[in-house]
Design a protein around this motif. Structure first.
Motif, PDB file in Angstrom:
ATOM      1  N   ASP A   6     -19.215 -38.108 -29.724  1.00 22.22           N
ATOM      2  CA  ASP A   6     -20.668 -38.140 -29.935  1.00 22.22           C
ATOM      3  C   ASP A   6     -21.047 -39.333 -30.802  1.00 22.22           C
ATOM      4  N   LEU A   7     -20.289 -39.561 -31.854  1.00 25.95           N
ATOM      5  CA  LEU A   7     -20.558 -40.699 -32.741  1.00 25.95           C
ATOM      6  C   LEU A   7     -20.368 -42.016 -31.997  1.00 25.95           C
ATOM      7  N   LEU A   8     -19.282 -42.114 -31.223  1.00 28.52           N
ATOM      8  CA  LEU A   8     -19.034 -43.337 -30.458  1.00 28.52           C
ATOM      9  C   LEU A   8     -20.126 -43.600 -29.427  1.00 28.52           C
ATOM     10  N   SER A   9     -20.552 -42.560 -28.734  1.00 31.63           N
ATOM     11  CA  SER A   9     -21.594 -42.752 -27.723  1.00 31.63           C
ATOM     12  C   SER A   9     -22.922 -43.123 -28.386  1.00 31.63           C
ATOM     13  N   THR A  10     -23.202 -42.548 -29.545  1.00 32.00           N
ATOM     14  CA  THR A  10     -24.425 -42.896 -30.275  1.00 32.00           C
ATOM     15  C   THR A  10     -24.374 -44.347 -30.721  1.00 32.00           C
ATOM     16  N   LEU A  11     -23.248 -44.776 -31.258  1.00 39.21           N
ATOM     17  CA  LEU A  11     -23.089 -46.167 -31.671  1.00 39.21           C
ATOM     18  C   LEU A  11     -23.208 -47.118 -30.485  1.00 39.21           C
ATOM     19  N   GLY A  12     -22.671 -46.716 -29.355  1.00 35.81           N
ATOM     20  CA  GLY A  12     -22.777 -47.526 -28.140  1.00 35.81           C
ATOM     21  C   GLY A  12     -24.218 -47.699 -27.693  1.00 35.81           C
ATOM     22  N   VAL A  13     -24.978 -46.625 -27.751  1.00 32.36           N
ATOM     23  CA  VAL A  13     -26.392 -46.686 -27.370  1.00 32.36           C
ATOM     24  C   VAL A  13     -27.164 -47.569 -28.340  1.00 32.36           C
ATOM     25  N   VAL A  14     -26.894 -47.421 -29.634  1.00 36.08           N
ATOM     26  CA  VAL A  14     -27.564 -48.250 -30.641  1.00 36.08           C
ATOM     27  C   VAL A  14     -27.226 -49.721 -30.414  1.00 36.08           C
ATOM     28  N   ALA A  15     -25.974 -50.021 -30.146  1.00 36.62           N
ATOM     29  CA  ALA A  15     -25.559 -51.409 -29.902  1.00 36.62           C
ATOM     30  C   ALA A  15     -26.252 -51.968 -28.664  1.00 36.62           C
ATOM     31  N   LEU A  16     -26.335 -51.169 -27.620  1.00 35.44           N
ATOM     32  CA  LEU A  16     -26.993 -51.604 -26.392  1.00 35.44           C
ATOM     33  C   LEU A  16     -28.477 -51.882 -26.635  1.00 35.44           C
ATOM     34  N   VAL A  17     -29.127 -51.015 -27.384  1.00 34.16           N
ATOM     35  CA  VAL A  17     -30.544 -51.214 -27.700  1.00 34.16           C
ATOM     36  C   VAL A  17     -30.730 -52.493 -28.520  1.00 34.16           C
ATOM     37  N   LEU A  18     -29.841 -52.734 -29.490  1.00 32.87           N
ATOM     38  CA  LEU A  18     -29.934 -53.955 -30.300  1.00 32.87           C
ATOM     39  C   LEU A  18     -29.749 -55.213 -29.453  1.00 32.87           C
ATOM     40  N   VAL A  19     -28.833 -55.177 -28.517  1.00 28.61           N
ATOM     41  CA  VAL A  19     -28.607 -56.322 -27.630  1.00 28.61           C
ATOM     42  C   VAL A  19     -29.835 -56.561 -26.760  1.00 28.61           C
TER      43      VAL A  19
END
Length: 102
Positions: A6-19
């Motif tokens: 869950d933490l990894l997927s949340t971080l992935g989504v945040v990173a994608l949004v930032l990009v």
């Protein structure tokens, strides 16, 4: 194991949004810079402004960056700095031109 994913997927989504957000900002800055094309090529605009204009656009489009491509902070910085500089120079030239024509 579920909490870690869950933490990894949340971080992935945040990173994608930032990009995505940084890519939109770079695109917006590049569009504003390209719209200044005519102003940069007016008589009296120094070569340094033209170099800044073209250099910032080339840097933003270039695959060679100071930071890896998903991190567009360097592109944003280069474009923003060039916009400020070119804007300042163009206004200075326009003021000079209006004083001499008055």
């Amino acid at each position: 194991m579920g909490d870690g994913w869950d933490l990894l997927s949340t971080l992935g989504v945040v990173a994608l949004v930032l990009v995505i957000v940084s890519a939109v900002v770079v695109l917006g800055l590049a569009i504003v810079m390209v719209r200044r094309h005519r102003k940069v090529h007016q008589p009296g605009v120094p070569v340094s402004a033209k170099v800044s204009y073209y250099g910032s656009i080339i840097y933003a489009l270039s695959p060679v960056d100071a930071l890896p491509d998903p991190v567009l902070i360097d592109d944003i910085g280069v474009l923003a700095a060039a916009l400020v500089y070119v804007g300042h120079v163009v206004k200075k030239v326009a003021r000079k031109r209006s004083k001499t024509s008055s």
